[in-house]
Design an enzyme around this catalytic site. Sequence first.
Site, PDB file in Angstrom:
ATOM      1  N   CYS A  87     -52.180 -48.445 -17.613  1.00 31.89           N
ATOM      2  CA  CYS A  87     -51.083 -49.062 -17.933  1.00 31.89           C
ATOM      3  C   CYS A  87     -50.282 -49.874 -16.729  1.00 31.89           C
ATOM      4  O   CYS A  87     -49.263 -50.436 -17.177  1.00 31.89           O
ATOM      5  CB  CYS A  87     -50.180 -48.246 -19.019  1.00 31.89           C
ATOM      6  N   CYS A 123     -50.748 -46.530 -12.564  1.00 32.70           N
ATOM      7  CA  CYS A 123     -51.754 -46.083 -13.439  1.00 32.70           C
ATOM      8  C   CYS A 123     -52.625 -47.173 -13.579  1.00 32.70           C
ATOM      9  O   CYS A 123     -52.583 -48.237 -13.684  1.00 32.70           O
ATOM     10  CB  CYS A 123     -51.128 -45.955 -14.839  1.00 32.70           C
ATOM     11  N   GLY A 151     -55.357 -58.893  15.404  1.00 35.51           N
ATOM     12  CA  GLY A 151     -56.275 -57.832  14.894  1.00 35.51           C
ATOM     13  C   GLY A 151     -56.993 -58.139  13.310  1.00 35.51           C
ATOM     14  O   GLY A 151     -57.121 -57.245  12.676  1.00 35.51           O
ATOM     15  N   TYR A 170     -59.175 -42.265  -0.702  1.00 37.27           N
ATOM     16  CA  TYR A 170     -58.103 -42.863  -0.237  1.00 37.27           C
ATOM     17  C   TYR A 170     -57.022 -41.976   0.112  1.00 37.27           C
ATOM     18  O   TYR A 170     -56.023 -42.147   0.940  1.00 37.27           O
ATOM     19  CB  TYR A 170     -57.496 -43.875  -1.431  1.00 37.27           C
ATOM     20  N   HIS A 208     -52.789 -56.823   0.432  1.00 35.65           N
ATOM     21  CA  HIS A 208     -53.728 -56.080  -0.079  1.00 35.65           C
ATOM     22  C   HIS A 208     -53.220 -54.829  -0.582  1.00 35.65           C
ATOM     23  O   HIS A 208     -53.780 -53.677  -0.723  1.00 35.65           O
ATOM     24  CB  HIS A 208     -54.890 -55.753   0.861  1.00 35.65           C
TER      25      HIS A 208
END
Length: 273
Positions: free
Chosen positions: A136, A133, A209, A73, A125
């Site tokens: 939590c 986190c 798209g 990512y 998304h």
Amino acid sequence: MIIDDSSDIPKDLITLLQCSRRVVVFTGAGVSAESGIPTFRDPLTGLWKNFSAEMLATPAAFRRDPAEVWGWYEWRRKLVMRAQPNTAHLAIAQLARLIPEVSVITQNVDDLHERAGSEAVVHLHGSFFSPRCFACSRPHPVLSPDPDGDGDGDGDVAGAGKRIEPPRCSRCNGRIRPGVVWFGERLDRALFSQAKKAARECDVLFSIGASVEVQPAAIIPIEAERRGAQIVQINPSATALDIRSRFNLRMPAGPALEKLLRAAWPDSLRNLS
Ligand code: OAD
């Protein structure tokens, strides 16, 4: 009706745009393709043709190998930070100055709509820029704002396989996860309701798209059509939305939107740079 590169924009599409009051612009990865951001399902270059969604985009994947997932990512986030909004993003921002009410609803986790000037974009998304986190859910500051800075993975494809340990939560020491929606996770309820409401109330919905293959986001254009909106699809490839779309522009998003703006509001093109 199919409209391609060689066709003129039909008069009834021009009138539809000029008379529209409430417009939803629903976007997918294809709107960022001309900025150099890979889509998911395009043959050869699609992310899910080259990487395993199961190994990288599920909570189980993060539990199994957080460094692998975080590194992937971070690589994608760096690609986005080095990219620039393209003509399509700019044209969509421009639409908000030409039509009374425009809602941008995107499946994309990049920030290219915002950087082009669109406001209040609904990110169904999630976003690369809202890490939190895993344990939590506390939001975590976005790290490495400098895309060329050291650490956190390289921006080129070679960096895609680089493992990076995710940072830790300052409250509970849990691992920080990307702020995106993974497979098997629910969409944010409030955002999804907001998107459905906008779809039900609009008179025109652009689907730009988007392969319209991923649920529940794919329901958005369908909701709009069921409530009587006219669907204008911009996609070089056919999708399941073709039959529900009054106009199918079989073109890349940038040239298609430029052509539409030129036809409906010729003066607006000055701001497309
Ligand atoms: P896809 O990769 O499924 O589809 C991208 C679409 O963009 C395809 O239909 C292409 O034909 C089209 N396309 C490619 N280049 C284009 C261009 N220059 N102009 C216009 N269209 C172009 O991406 P999404 O539909 O966004 O979810 O995928 C939906 C979701 O699936 C993503 O948000 C992601 C993915 O798994 C999650 O990660 C949860």
